[in-house]
Design an enzyme around this catalytic site. Structure first.
Site, PDB file in Angstrom:
ATOM      1  N   TRP A   3     -11.656 -20.946  22.142  1.00  0.00           N
ATOM      2  CA  TRP A   3     -10.481 -21.738  21.794  1.00  0.00           C
ATOM      3  C   TRP A   3     -10.126 -21.618  20.323  1.00  0.00           C
ATOM      4  O   TRP A   3      -8.947 -21.510  19.971  1.00  0.00           O
ATOM      5  CB  TRP A   3     -10.678 -23.195  22.199  1.00  0.00           C
ATOM      6  CG  TRP A   3     -10.440 -23.362  23.660  1.00  0.00           C
ATOM      7  CD1 TRP A   3     -11.365 -23.582  24.640  1.00  0.00           C
ATOM      8  CD2 TRP A   3      -9.179 -23.253  24.338  1.00  0.00           C
ATOM      9  NE1 TRP A   3     -10.759 -23.627  25.871  1.00  0.00           N
ATOM     10  CE2 TRP A   3      -9.418 -23.427  25.725  1.00  0.00           C
ATOM     11  CE3 TRP A   3      -7.877 -23.028  23.897  1.00  0.00           C
ATOM     12  CZ2 TRP A   3      -8.400 -23.379  26.672  1.00  0.00           C
ATOM     13  CZ3 TRP A   3      -6.854 -22.992  24.849  1.00  0.00           C
ATOM     14  CH2 TRP A   3      -7.125 -23.158  26.213  1.00  0.00           C
ATOM     15  N   ASP A  13      -9.664 -29.618  16.515  1.00  0.00           N
ATOM     16  CA  ASP A  13      -9.294 -29.618  17.932  1.00  0.00           C
ATOM     17  C   ASP A  13     -10.421 -30.317  18.681  1.00  0.00           C
ATOM     18  O   ASP A  13     -11.503 -29.763  18.864  1.00  0.00           O
ATOM     19  CB  ASP A  13      -9.120 -28.180  18.411  1.00  0.00           C
ATOM     20  CG  ASP A  13      -8.822 -28.074  19.901  1.00  0.00           C
ATOM     21  OD1 ASP A  13      -8.854 -29.102  20.604  1.00  0.00           O
ATOM     22  OD2 ASP A  13      -8.581 -26.936  20.373  1.00  0.00           O
ATOM     23  N   LYS A  19      -9.254 -33.857  30.046  1.00  0.00           N
ATOM     24  CA  LYS A  19     -10.691 -33.671  30.194  1.00  0.00           C
ATOM     25  C   LYS A  19     -11.422 -35.014  30.193  1.00  0.00           C
ATOM     26  O   LYS A  19     -12.169 -35.320  31.108  1.00  0.00           O
ATOM     27  CB  LYS A  19     -11.213 -32.752  29.093  1.00  0.00           C
ATOM     28  CG  LYS A  19     -10.536 -31.381  29.111  1.00  0.00           C
ATOM     29  CD  LYS A  19     -10.948 -30.511  27.962  1.00  0.00           C
ATOM     30  CE  LYS A  19     -10.107 -29.238  27.897  1.00  0.00           C
ATOM     31  NZ  LYS A  19     -10.247 -28.369  29.064  1.00  0.00           N
TER      32      LYS A  19
END
Length: 363
Positions: A103, A170, A194
């Site tokens: 990511w 993040d 999530k």
């Protein structure tokens, strides 16, 4: 929490707390006597206004968000924020990115469209967060992904930057699983799908002094200053996702585990779940987790069978045992168990029992 439902180890969209799902179902046709589903409400109406207000209040309380941070309810997911952040903060100048997995590597590639990006450190093919970072004194910000969903690498402590550039984090796949040290962060963002709710909602926590820096090409709906000035209502927000997220915040606030409450309770439960699963993997000669113990994720646990010819058999037998979504990301292979906040301890216990039984049958 026990249920006849299977245990869902999906990396996202992911398992939601069962009490929240029941409440959503009960309120689906008529929210609090309004005669409307939340999906049917005007985002400008007093009913949804009360939902949004309560959601922000509870989120601020859970994470102890300081008054000088704005909480924005946006859209576009974590991947969208990879563009929205540099559009708002880079000033078209320099951005340093610490690559610790898939990511953050994507974040660096996207930011290059708007800024001069330097990879300050790169985990490469390793499995440990690098400690030697080459940071530029004049960078607009430093980007890290504090939990790599695909690779299972997590910062257990936020870095303390000393050269003045704000840290952008993040936090998509571990937000609300543990506290955040706001003294070390300029901006944090995360998709909700999530640990918080359904896909469609993105949370952004931005310090006041970082507003008003957007590039001219930044779309108005993605300009943090504009979104903040309009209390996340500049355009129609993801109303239903915000509503579900608000219920999840209330669920966390009401938790009691190991003598702890709220966020402390969920963090302790996450610690216990991860310890149980990693302990089983480490004690086995049949499975392998390759991430260094210093940075193993509590949320996403990738693992590999020593004999990968058994992968399909493993997944089929796991599904038959009520253990779903254990296949690893296609870029990595193997298996992955995502054990987010809503995954009960019983789910991890069931997985550990299956791991041992499968090894006994096929080892």
């Amino acid at each position: 929490m026990t249920s006849a439902r299977p245990f869902n180890f999906s990396a996202g969209p992911a398992v939601l707390p069962e009490p929240v799902l029941h409440q959503v179902a009960a309120e689906m046709l008529d929210w609090h006597g309004s005669g409307m589903s939340v999906m049917e409400m005007s985002h400008r109406g007093k009913e949804f206004g009360s939902i949004l207000e309560a959601a922000e209040r509870d989120l601020r309380e859970l994470l102890a968000v300081p008054a000088n941070f704005r909480v924005l309810f946006m859209q576009g997911g974590g991947l969208g924020e990879n563009a929205i952040v540099p559009l708002n903060l880079s000033r078209g100048s320099k951005v340093d990115v610490v690559v610790t997995g898939s990511w953050s590597r994507k974040s660096a590639a996207e930011a290059r469209r708007y800024a001069d990006v330097q990879i300050a450190a790169d985990i490469g093919k390793g499995h440990k967060i690098p400690t030697d970072w080459a940071l530029r004194d004049d960078a607009a910000y430093v980007h890290v992904c504090t939990n790599e969903t695909i690779d299972g690498v997590e910062f257990h402590e936020l870095p303390q930057l000393t050269h003045g550039a704000p840290l952008v984090a993040d936090v998509s796949s571990h937000v609300l699983s543990r506290p955040i040290d706001w003294s070390r962060v300029g901006l944090a963002f995360g998709g909700a799908q999530k640990n918080i709710g359904p896909a469609g909602l993105t949370l952004v926590f931005v310090r006041d002094d970082l507003l008003g820096r957007a590039l001219d090409i930044c779309p108005s709906a993605f300009n943090y200053e504009t979104v903040a000035a309009n209390q996340s209502m500049f355009n129609t927000p993801p109303t239903f996702a915000i509503y579900v997220a608000g219920l999840v915040f209330q669920w966390i606030k009401g938790l009691d585990y190991a003598g702890k409450q709220g966020l402390a309770a969920i963090e302790q439960r996450n610690i216990d779940k991860a310890a149980l699963l990693y302990g089983a993997l480490d004690a086995s000669g049949f499975y392998e987790n390759r991430v260094d113990a210093s940075c193993r994720s509590r949320m996403n646990v990738p693992f590999f069978l020593k004999d990968e010819k058994l992968n399909d058999v493993f997944l089929a037998e796991a599904k038959a045992a009520g253990l779903l979504q254990l296949k690893g990301h296609k870029s990595v292979g193997g298996m992955r168990a995502s054990i987010y906040n809503a995954m009960p301890l019983e789910g991890v216990q069931a997985l550990v029992g299956f791991l041992k039984a499968f090894e006994a049958r096929h080892g």
